[in-house]
Write an enzyme that holds these catalytic residues in place. Structure first.
Site: not given
Length: 788
Positions: A259-263
């Site tokens: 995932s993108d960070w906190h996505g």
């Protein structure tokens, strides 16, 4: 340390892991690591940002993993403001080479250079102990306003995919994994975590996913990163169609999706969709997943599958580690200079104003803060603390030691009184004015799109003002993407370096004074005005939905179809020499779905200095079955030539790259009929062309059903004869009667069944007609499968 372990042993580890350990394995540990399992001797991985440089934060990576401060620490990076200066922007980030950003590098059209970038990034990652570098970014530069366009390569997926594949190969062949991002349609920073990119399937397949597929097919990145945005109203990190049906089932990708960070917003949904690794660490998301597994919302098989992918990634990355590795930063700085020099684009050169000849100059006036504080990169997660920075003004003085060179800021011309008088007098006395222009520093980047396409801080107006009183004004641009140039007709020359990295100052000076012949070409179209941008009327969206209204007509495809003259076209770039194209040949006059065709042609340097030419091959279908662009890029080559030298250039094109996607047939298809290959110096400068015939299935323009108008059946003789035979048999018609029936049907605007029933009554039921049309579609589909 290496981790030599067999597939059988990896599978055995899974049987020994508790549910909690498995959930931890598919979750981050702190901001930048995977979790280590000391009980089972499973090592961790370290990853960090960097599409054009390694951003290693000492506090975030080497400091304590304080979960309470992770989000604040992460946001401090995302919101980096370069206008505050290097030290305050980067804190204690370790120095690393800041190479030209994606929008700059791509203008080199040089795959060998892109591979060298990957090698250099890998060397610095190895020196820092980094296993995965979070890049490259390959989203299409759909609009020049997009905040992260400086990271991305082009408005065309073929060029994007090829450059990305070269960078990835350079990284991974040297033991460092890549993370191809952001999957998919992260083409704007406006409300990027909630906005839905609403994209019709053809455009999605042919434009926005094609670069990803090409890069994956050519380089097999170890990881793919899902994006923040929603795609057609589904969060990409939770999109089963995108992450499993397309990425894995269709493309055969078997690496890790991160995932993108906190996505991730719904961890169980993301796991079921195929998003393996949740970054960074989140206690609440880990608990959500643990509960979902215990409740049966996420199967143990699904969790195990993701765990195994991550274990294989850990093995791959750990076995790529080079102990005691060191990076040669001086060598990499020289590479950064060379990359920038190869990527600079000469857009205008009136009366051969460039190169500058020091022996013929007495005085040069340099204007603009970017000459002394160069704008070398965008802001956000990709920012890199450079090891050193070449200052353009200093480099210019080195190359013209006998020339009087003075410097003024934009503010000097607005100050009034003696300061303004001195600055204007310097301009009037100069043999050449070098204006270093830029967009707004610290605003262009991650988290926000640009509001306009103008230069920053009154620079457009000052360029107009100075060019009105001085004929030889040379503008050097540092921009993330395209800008408008209301002054373009009045200046002598324009160079665009985009964000050229830490060596750009030296590279610019080399180009200005002719020790480097510019050879870069644009990878995006420059519009005359912002209103000309494709999709302008629906940008940036509303109600959390952004409709990609231009469909497949992105970039040059749009300008060509609209017959709209751009400021500068895709593929354009000037040189200090000239090139002639001749003698085009192809190795086949007919191609089919399995063909690879080779185009060969001569390029001659007809000027007086050595140079490099970027030749581009476009394909133009004559009578496309569905709406298609006028032309599309299908191949390119960069050729180095001495004065008077001729080289034979060969470019191979696979038939798979000539296809279009039909959402109704849900297949990639070739257009039957004539196809012209165009060889050009840009998309608007076609020098040679050759037409070939394409052997492919002749299909109706749409899948047939009982409501289809009859003329659609008659588009192809194959379908017409099948329909004639069906009517003749079911209605007991003679040949003459069958022909009359077809003639009558051809002129009807009613559906096929209603048209036949009007004459023949209910002899043929709707169900029977539907069954016949289904069989006809399938029969034509079988022809299609054989052709493909």
């Amino acid at each position: 340390m290496t981790w030599n372990i067999s597939d059988k042993e990896l599978a055995g580890l899974l049987t020994q892991m508790s549910i909690e350990e498995k959930v931890a394995m598919v979750s981050g540990h702190g901001l930048w690591r995977t979790v280590a399992n000391y009980r089972l001797n499973i090592p961790e991985l370290l990853m960090t940002d960097g599409t054009y440089g390694v951003r290693y934060s000492i506090e975030q990576i080497d400091g304590a993993h304080d979960a309470d401060n992770q989000l604040a620490s992460f946001l401090s990076v995302v919101n980096t403001d370069l206008s505050t200066g290097v030290d305050s922007a980067f804190g204690s980030t370790r120095p690393a080479t800041c190479f030209p950003n994606g929008s700059s590098l791509a203008c080199s059209w040089d795959l060998d250079l892109a591979y060298e970038l990957g090698e250099a990034l890998a060397a610095e990652c190895q020196a820092f102990g980094v296993n995965i570098l979070l890049g490259p970014g390959v989203n299409i530069r759909r609009t020049p306003l997009a905040g992260r366009s400086y990271e991305y390569y082009a408005e065309d997926p073929l060029l994007t995919g090829d450059i990305a594949a070269a960078v990835i190969s350079g990284l991974q062949r040297n033991g460092v994994g890549a993370s191809l991002k952001h999957f998919a349609c992260n083409n704007s920073e406006v409300q990027r975590t909630t906005m839905s990119s609403v994209v019709e399937e053809r455009a999605l397949r042919e434009i926005y996913l094609a670069g990803f597929e090409r890069a994956i097919r050519k380089s097999d990145p170890w990881t793919v990163m899902s994006s923040y945005n929603r795609l057609n109203d589904v969060q990409t990190a939770e999109d089963h169609w995108l992450l499993t049906e397309v990425l894995r089932d269709e493309w055969g990708y078997d690496g890790v999706v991160v995932s993108d960070w906190h996505g991730i917003k719904d961890r169980p949904a993301s796991m079921n969709a195929g998003n393996d690794l949740d970054m960074p660490e989140s206690g609440s998301r880990k608990q959500e997943l643990l509960t979902a597994v215990e409740d049966g919302q996420v199967s143990m098989e699904t969790l195990d599958r993701s765990c195994l992918r991550i274990l294989k990634l850990v093995r791959l990355a750990r076995n790529g580690v080079k102990p005691n590795a060191e990076a040669d930063f001086q060598k990499h700085h020289a590479l950064s200079r060379r990359m920038a020099a190869e990527s600079i684009v000469l857009l205008k050169n009136e009366n051969a104003s460039l190169p500058l000849l020091p022996e013929k100059l007495k005085r040069i006036t340099v204007v603009g803060a970017a000459a002394v504080e160069p704008v070398i990169q965008g802001s956000g997660c990709a920012t890199t603390r450079p090891t050193e920075v070449d200052i353009p003004l200093e480099e210019i003085r080195k190359r013209a030691p006998g020339v009087d060179i003075d410097y003024h800021t934009v503010a000097d011309f607005e100050a009034g009184g003696s300061s303004e008088a001195v600055a204007l007098a310097a301009v009037d006395a100069a043999d050449a004015v070098l204006f270093f222009a830029n967009t707004e520093v610290g605003y262009d980047g991650e988290g926000s799109d640009r509001k306009h396409l103008n230069l920053h801080d009154g620079q457009d107006a000052l360029i107009e003002r100075l060019s009105a009183r001085k004929s030889k004004v040379v503008v050097i641009l540092a921009t993330p993407d395209a800008v408008v140039m209301p002054w373009a007709d009045h200046v002598a020359a324009v160079l665009v370096a985009f964000f050229g990295g830490q060596g750009a100052g030296s590279a610019i000076a080399d180009v200005l004074f002719g020790s480097q012949n510019p050879s870069g070409k644009l990878t995006v179209t420059f519009p005359v005005q912002v209103e000309d941008i494709p999709g302008y009327l629906t940008y940036p969206g509303e109600g959390n939905r952004h409709i990609y209204s231009e469909g497949i007509h992105v970039g040059y495809r749009f300008y060509d179809k609209r017959k709209l003259t751009p400021l500068f076209p895709f593929g354009f770039g000037l040189s200090y020499t000239s090139f002639e194209y001749s003698n085009l040949s192809v190795d086949a006059d007919r191609i089919d779905a399995s063909s690879t065709i080779t185009l060969a042609f001569d390029i001659t340097n007809t000027g007086s200095v050595a140079g490099k030419e970027i030749a581009q091959v476009y394909a133009r279908p004559h009578q496309p079955r569905l709406i298609r662009p006028i032309r599309e890029l299908k191949g390119f080559a960069k050729v180095s030539l001495e004065p008077g030298e001729t080289k034979r250039v060969e470019i191979k094109i696979e038939s798979r790259d000539l296809r279009y996607y039909d959402p109704q047939y849900r297949r990639w298809l070739l257009d039957a009929g004539s196809l012209t290959f165009e060889v050009g110096a840009s998309s608007r400068d076609i020098r040679l062309e050759r037409t070939v015939e394409v052997e492919a299935a002749a299909l109706a323009s749409t899948v047939l059903n009982v409501e289809s108008q009859p003329f659609l059946v008659f588009e192809h003789e194959f379908a017409r004869q099948r329909f004639r035979a069906f009517l003749k048999q079911r209605l007991d018609l003679s040949d003459q009667e069958a022909d009359k029936m077809l003639e009558y049907c051809a002129g009807s605007f009613l559906g096929i069944h209603k048209t036949v029933a009007w004459v023949a009554g209910e002899t043929i039921s709707k169900a029977e007609m539907a069954a016949f049309l289904d069989s006809l579609n399938k029969e034509m589909g079988m022809t299609l499968i054989k052709a493909a």
